[in-house]
Design an enzyme around this catalytic site. Structure first.
Site, PDB file in Angstrom:
ATOM      1  N   SER A 199       0.819  -1.218   0.000  1.00 43.54           N
ATOM      2  CA  SER A 199       0.000   0.000   0.000  1.00 43.54           C
ATOM      3  C   SER A 199       0.850   1.264   0.000  1.00 43.54           C
ATOM      4  O   SER A 199       0.387   2.332  -0.407  1.00 43.54           O
ATOM      5  CB  SER A 199      -0.924   0.010   1.219  1.00 43.54           C
ATOM      6  OG  SER A 199      -0.165  -0.014   2.419  1.00 43.54           O
ATOM      7  N   HIS A 200       2.111   1.153   0.458  1.00 43.01           N
ATOM      8  CA  HIS A 200       3.002   2.313   0.516  1.00 43.01           C
ATOM      9  C   HIS A 200       4.135   2.233  -0.520  1.00 43.01           C
ATOM     10  O   HIS A 200       5.041   3.055  -0.505  1.00 43.01           O
ATOM     11  CB  HIS A 200       3.637   2.422   1.904  1.00 43.01           C
ATOM     12  CG  HIS A 200       2.698   2.888   2.971  1.00 43.01           C
ATOM     13  ND1 HIS A 200       1.622   2.133   3.381  1.00 43.01           N
ATOM     14  CD2 HIS A 200       2.672   4.020   3.719  1.00 43.01           C
ATOM     15  CE1 HIS A 200       0.976   2.783   4.344  1.00 43.01           C
ATOM     16  NE2 HIS A 200       1.595   3.923   4.567  1.00 43.01           N
ATOM     17  N   GLU A 215      -4.450   1.855   3.392  1.00 38.69           N
ATOM     18  CA  GLU A 215      -5.109   0.566   3.173  1.00 38.69           C
ATOM     19  C   GLU A 215      -6.573   0.766   2.798  1.00 38.69           C
ATOM     20  O   GLU A 215      -7.121   0.052   1.959  1.00 38.69           O
ATOM     21  CB  GLU A 215      -4.999  -0.307   4.430  1.00 38.69           C
ATOM     22  CG  GLU A 215      -3.616  -0.897   4.673  1.00 38.69           C
ATOM     23  CD  GLU A 215      -3.258  -1.961   3.657  1.00 38.69           C
ATOM     24  OE1 GLU A 215      -4.157  -2.435   2.935  1.00 38.69           O
ATOM     25  OE2 GLU A 215      -2.071  -2.328   3.583  1.00 38.69           O
ATOM     26  N   LYS A 232      -7.464   5.731  23.523  1.00 36.69           N
ATOM     27  CA  LYS A 232      -6.016   5.581  23.642  1.00 36.69           C
ATOM     28  C   LYS A 232      -5.331   5.850  22.302  1.00 36.69           C
ATOM     29  O   LYS A 232      -4.223   6.414  22.254  1.00 36.69           O
ATOM     30  CB  LYS A 232      -5.675   4.183  24.152  1.00 36.69           C
ATOM     31  CG  LYS A 232      -6.116   3.944  25.589  1.00 36.69           C
ATOM     32  CD  LYS A 232      -5.659   2.600  26.117  1.00 36.69           C
ATOM     33  CE  LYS A 232      -6.094   2.418  27.565  1.00 36.69           C
ATOM     34  NZ  LYS A 232      -5.641   1.119  28.126  1.00 36.69           N
ATOM     35  N   ARG A 250       8.303  -8.576   8.463  1.00 33.83           N
ATOM     36  CA  ARG A 250       9.002  -7.801   7.430  1.00 33.83           C
ATOM     37  C   ARG A 250      10.366  -8.400   7.135  1.00 33.83           C
ATOM     38  O   ARG A 250      10.797  -8.444   5.980  1.00 33.83           O
ATOM     39  CB  ARG A 250       9.166  -6.343   7.881  1.00 33.83           C
ATOM     40  CG  ARG A 250       7.867  -5.568   7.938  1.00 33.83           C
ATOM     41  CD  ARG A 250       8.118  -4.098   8.207  1.00 33.83           C
ATOM     42  NE  ARG A 250       6.868  -3.383   8.411  1.00 33.83           N
ATOM     43  CZ  ARG A 250       6.801  -2.074   8.635  1.00 33.83           C
ATOM     44  NH1 ARG A 250       7.912  -1.350   8.685  1.00 33.83           N
ATOM     45  NH2 ARG A 250       5.630  -1.483   8.812  1.00 33.83           N
ATOM     46  N   LEU A 307       7.163   4.668   8.000  1.00 36.54           N
ATOM     47  CA  LEU A 307       8.023   5.285   9.010  1.00 36.54           C
ATOM     48  C   LEU A 307       9.080   4.308   9.515  1.00 36.54           C
ATOM     49  O   LEU A 307      10.232   4.692   9.786  1.00 36.54           O
ATOM     50  CB  LEU A 307       7.164   5.795  10.170  1.00 36.54           C
ATOM     51  CG  LEU A 307       7.868   6.585  11.259  1.00 36.54           C
ATOM     52  CD1 LEU A 307       8.501   7.854  10.703  1.00 36.54           C
ATOM     53  CD2 LEU A 307       6.876   6.935  12.369  1.00 36.54           C
TER      54      LEU A 307
END
Length: 336
Positions: A47-48, A189, A231, A309, A124
């Site tokens: 997605s990125h 997403e 939160k 990952r 990030l």
């Protein structure tokens, strides 16, 4: 059924680089973004990855991002580095900043990098990963255009505002990497599901009245659901303070969208903290992290953040990555 084609990481990087340059990006600014795009695809965060290249190119052409920008670095304090991204790509500004941040953290034990007038920095965790590879504990924060409403409200005031922390390991890779947004799921997403005509699970987004929706287009007109309720809103506010207020960047409520061509440069920000653990733990850090990691990995069914990952990256290095053919056709059209 979605058609895919397998490309090597080198091919993904070069295709991204050529498209960005063709759109009007300087080679100096295009290369860091192209490298990050290949790494993102290798990590399985499609997605990125390449899906964003046509958007990046469109934003260069419409002026939402200055492809020719030259980041301006300053050192107002011994342990503080600032970079004005000059409405250019975040990746180029971060690369410039890290060249000063890493040695400063090694010299002083801790240092901070504040980036303003920036843009979408992609994944990030890709950036904090680099700090961990340099042997430092890396913390990263980035704000985004408002898309999360406060608890009890329905009008977005803060972005999905990711934060990340990467702890160095003994093999040159992060021993542990946390990278998560303040929303239940990254907004990209939901955008991806909208492009593909797919519904979204309940709990990803809310309609303009604050009610759950499975329609991604309705969710994009409403707000993203915060992770963990109030939160998640707190995490988004914490990140907003660090990445926008502390850097002098634009607050999410005033930033233009990362999608579409309206609104001009978003001018958002990033904030990084790099720590040399030997300065704070009397060299006990690596042992403590190893114990923590083992306690998770040796538990049946438990998941260690960053392991997924790592596994995908190893496979991608040898096997390449299956990428969406429709995305490839959009990118290839930019080169003709």
């Amino acid at each position: 059924m979605i058609q895919t084609r397998t490309l090597s990481l080198a091919e993904i990087e070069e295709l991204s680089f050529q498209a960005l340059v063709a759109a009007g990006t300087s080679e100096e600014n295009a290369r860091p973004l192209a490298v990050a795009t290949a790494a993102t695809e290798a990590d399985g965060v499609a997605s990125h990855g390449l899906a964003y290249i046509p958007i990046y190119c469109e934003h260069v052409q419409c002026g939402k991002v200055d492809g020719q920008a030259q980041p301006v670095l300053a050192k107002p304090r011994p342990g503080v580095i600032t970079v004005d991204a000059a409405t250019g790509f975040a990746h180029a500004a971060i690369e410039v900043g890290f060249k000063a941040l890493i040695p400063a953290a090694r010299t002083q034990g801790i240092a901070a990098l504040a980036i303003r007038n920036s843009y979408n920095c992609g994944v990030l965790g890709y950036h904090t990963h680099q700090l961990a590879q340099a042997g430092l504990v890396g913390l990263g924060f980035t704000n985004a255009p408002a898309s999360i409403a406060p608890s009890g409200g329905s009008k977005p005031v803060v972005g999905t505002n990711p934060f990340s922390i990467a702890a160095p390991g003994t093999d040159g890779q992060p021993a542990l990497l946390i990278d998560q947004s303040a929303s239940t799921i990254a907004k990209s997403e939901v955008m991806k599901h909208a492009r593909e005509g797919k519904s979204i699970p309940v709990g990803w987004a809310l309609d303009p009245d604050g009610n759950p929706t499975t329609d991604p287009n309705v969710g994009l007109r409403g707000s993203m659901a915060p992770s963990g309720g109030y939160k998640g809103v707190g995490v988004a506010l914490l990140t907003e303070i660090l990445a926008a207020a502390l850097t002098g960047a634009t607050l999410g409520i005033h930033a233009s969208p990362f999608s579409g061509t309206a609104g001009g440069p978003p001018k958002t920000g990033q904030f990084f903290i790099a720590i040399d653990a030997s300065a704070t733990s009397d060299d006990a850090f690596s042992t403590k992290i190893a114990d923590l990691v083992e306690a998770i990995r040796f538990q049946d069914g438990a998941h260690l953040p960053g392991d997924g990952r790592r596994a995908k990256r190893l496979a991608a290095n040898s096997e390449g990555v299956a990428v969406n053919v429709a995305t490839l056709e959009k990118i290839e059209a930019l080169l003709t």
